[in-house]
Motif scaffolding. Structure first.
Motif, PDB file in Angstrom:
ATOM      1  N   PRO A 193       0.845  -1.203   0.000  1.00 30.75           N
ATOM      2  CA  PRO A 193       0.000   0.000   0.000  1.00 30.75           C
ATOM      3  C   PRO A 193       0.874   1.245   0.000  1.00 30.75           C
ATOM      4  O   PRO A 193       1.993   1.232   0.520  1.00 30.75           O
ATOM      5  N   ARG A 194       0.371   2.301  -0.588  1.00 25.35           N
ATOM      6  CA  ARG A 194       1.098   3.575  -0.612  1.00 25.35           C
ATOM      7  C   ARG A 194       0.446   4.535   0.366  1.00 25.35           C
ATOM      8  O   ARG A 194      -0.760   4.542   0.540  1.00 25.35           O
ATOM      9  N   GLU A 201      -5.220   6.374   5.318  1.00 26.23           N
ATOM     10  CA  GLU A 201      -5.611   6.826   3.981  1.00 26.23           C
ATOM     11  C   GLU A 201      -4.746   6.177   2.907  1.00 26.23           C
ATOM     12  O   GLU A 201      -4.482   6.761   1.872  1.00 26.23           O
ATOM     13  N   LYS A 203      -3.388   3.939  -0.186  1.00 23.00           N
ATOM     14  CA  LYS A 203      -3.898   3.594  -1.507  1.00 23.00           C
ATOM     15  C   LYS A 203      -3.150   2.367  -2.017  1.00 23.00           C
ATOM     16  O   LYS A 203      -2.001   2.147  -1.653  1.00 23.00           O
ATOM     17  N   PRO A 204      -3.772   1.564  -2.871  1.00 21.71           N
ATOM     18  CA  PRO A 204      -3.073   0.398  -3.413  1.00 21.71           C
ATOM     19  C   PRO A 204      -1.860   0.815  -4.234  1.00 21.71           C
ATOM     20  O   PRO A 204      -1.870   1.837  -4.921  1.00 21.71           O
ATOM     21  N   LYS A 375     -15.226   3.016   3.611  1.00 19.65           N
ATOM     22  CA  LYS A 375     -13.794   3.081   3.313  1.00 19.65           C
ATOM     23  C   LYS A 375     -13.240   1.730   2.895  1.00 19.65           C
ATOM     24  O   LYS A 375     -12.381   1.646   2.012  1.00 19.65           O
ATOM     25  N   LYS A 378     -14.472   0.945  -0.734  1.00 18.68           N
ATOM     26  CA  LYS A 378     -13.817   1.805  -1.725  1.00 18.68           C
ATOM     27  C   LYS A 378     -12.319   1.509  -1.839  1.00 18.68           C
ATOM     28  O   LYS A 378     -11.719   1.758  -2.893  1.00 18.68           O
ATOM     29  N   TYR A 379     -11.709   0.991  -0.768  1.00 15.43           N
ATOM     30  CA  TYR A 379     -10.299   0.612  -0.864  1.00 15.43           C
ATOM     31  C   TYR A 379     -10.137  -0.597  -1.772  1.00 15.43           C
ATOM     32  O   TYR A 379      -9.343  -0.591  -2.714  1.00 15.43           O
ATOM     33  N   ASN A 382     -10.417  -0.679  -5.658  1.00 18.57           N
ATOM     34  CA  ASN A 382      -9.308  -0.052  -6.374  1.00 18.57           C
ATOM     35  C   ASN A 382      -8.024  -0.868  -6.303  1.00 18.57           C
ATOM     36  O   ASN A 382      -6.962  -0.399  -6.701  1.00 18.57           O
TER      37      ASN A 382
END
Length: 419
Positions: A193-194, A201, A203-204, A375, A378-379, A382
């Motif tokens: 994850p980034r 928070e 992101k992939p 959350k 939506k994670y 993506n």
């Protein structure tokens, strides 16, 4: 038609989100350190448990704990031989080695020695005793070599960094690669994850290949594309890292971060909170009941009329109204807004490790109907996950069903009163 149902989530134990490093270090130095937990590996595609017929030899997650005695290994030396099967390293069952066969008359042997500073764990498809964790394939009807595996080495001292490497040693402590073996056939994939930690928070990230020695290469679905070497330290697992072993994808959750994540009891409380609001079907006027999945992975409903369904095009939650079925199709018309589309039974996502927060289950994946927090849904929609040999697809983490639709999810609209 009625008022929209308000659903509250659960508050985490620590609202600040900060980690008490001193407290963690004291815990790691306690008398109970031998049973200390490093983290968990969870198979993507199972909702907290395996189906009953898989339970005899497999499980949906594996807890990595500190060994009583270190069993890690580290590089010692390498050399070329003409007869690898007669070499001392191959015949000595006490030595770990990797044998790269270049031709019938030449091979390179890489020897490893005991590392007192690390614990080693092996994960693979084979039920051989050399694997600590046997993973079950969730991609149906695809190429899934049973011999593929990986090994994870964890530092026994704080902060307990975990590193992943392609392939695992067999019962003779060897990894043998024949002439036909290519780099991509002996690699696994990893995706970090980034941004902030998994529960924040984040992101992939991008998928990369991991080699036998832990080297990181750029990933491309085509084996004909030459891959570039990337930063060598990227084989260190982060909270939320994904490891793919040709169709079986694992999620790594660190022990530190799991303490800030929901538990199964928290998720059951979310279901209780929802049922306490007494949501109703605004068409049949019956009270809907959201069940908790049982240990067999099967939902238990008091009766059929109380089963909650969602219209995936609009998000309205109702009972299953058969008269709304459109003639000659499998589409249904929502009797509230008259939109036409598929309908699916709602099921609670019950694997806590997949959640990124404590939010209420107000969203569902399309098309499977697994419910989770906004959350969390939506994670995962993506996250491009390797789907067998068919490339990358976003999938529901609770059942591995490929996501469909422009968004991949639907916001649930509940009703608790009728005009």
């Amino acid at each position: 038609m009625g008022s929209e149902l308000s659903i509250e989530g659960l508050k985490p134990a620590s609202s600040s989100g900060s980690i008490d490093r001193r407290g963690l270090e004291e815990e790691f130095d306690s008398a109970d350190r031998q049973s200390m937990k490093y983290g968990e590996l969870i198979i993507i595609g199972y909702n907290g448990s395996l189906p009953t017929h898989h339970r005899t030899c497999q499980q949906s997650k594996y807890i990595l704990r500190k060994h009583d005695h270190p069993n890690g290994v580290k590089y010692s030396k390498h050399y070329v031989v003409t007869s690898p099967s007669k070499s001392k390293a191959f015949l000595d069952k006490r030595k770990y080695s990797i044998i790269f066969t270049k031709s019938k008359n030449q091979a390179t042997i890489v020897e490893y020695q005991t590392d007192e500073q690390t614990d080693m764990f092996q994960v693979g498809r084979s039920t051989k005793t050399s694997n600590d964790f046997v993973v079950h394939n969730v991609i149906r009807g695809d190429f899934t070599p049973s011999q593929l595996s990986c090994r994870i080495l964890v530092d026994r001292t704080y902060p307990h960094l975990a590193r992943v490497y392609a392939a695992g040693f067999d019962s003779s402590k060897n990894i043998f690669l024949g002439e036909e073996a290519t780099k991509w056939e002996n690699s696994i994939l990893i995706c970090h994850p980034r941004g902030s930690y998994f529960g924040g928070e984040a992101k992939p990230g991008q998928w990369c290949e991991v080699s036998l020695g832990g080297r990181i290469l750029s990933f491309h679905p085509s084996v004909l594309i030459k891959r570039k070497k990337i930063h060598s330290d990227m084989n260190v697992l982060q909270d939320g890292s994904l490891i793919d072993i040709c169709g079986a994808t694992l999620l790594w959750r660190s022990a530190e971060s799991l303490k800030k994540s929901p538990t199964k009891e928290d998720l059951e409380k979310l279901v209780d909170n929802l049922n306490e609001k007494k949501p109703i079907c605004p068409v049949e006027f019956t009270t809907l009941v959201f069940p908790k999945e049982t240990s067999t992975g099967v939902n238990c409903y008091p009766n059929r009329k109380q089963q909650p369904y969602v219209y995936l095009n609009c998000g309205h939650v109702q009972g299953l109204n058969m008269w709304s079925l459109q003639t000659g199709s499998l589409s249904y018309m929502c009797l509230l807004c008259r939109s036409v589309g598929p309908v699916v039974k709602l099921r609670m996502g019950m694997e806590p490790a997949f959640y990124v927060d404590y939010g209420p289950p107000t969203f569902a994946f399309n098309p499977c109907g697994h419910m989770a927090s906004e959350k969390t849904v939506k994670y995962w929609v993506n996250v491009p996950t390797p789907y067998g040999t068919n490339g990358l697809d976003a999938i529901c983490p609770f059942c591995a069903t490929p996501i469909v639709g422009s968004r991949g999810y639907v916001k649930l609209i509940f009703r608790n009163t009728v005009d």
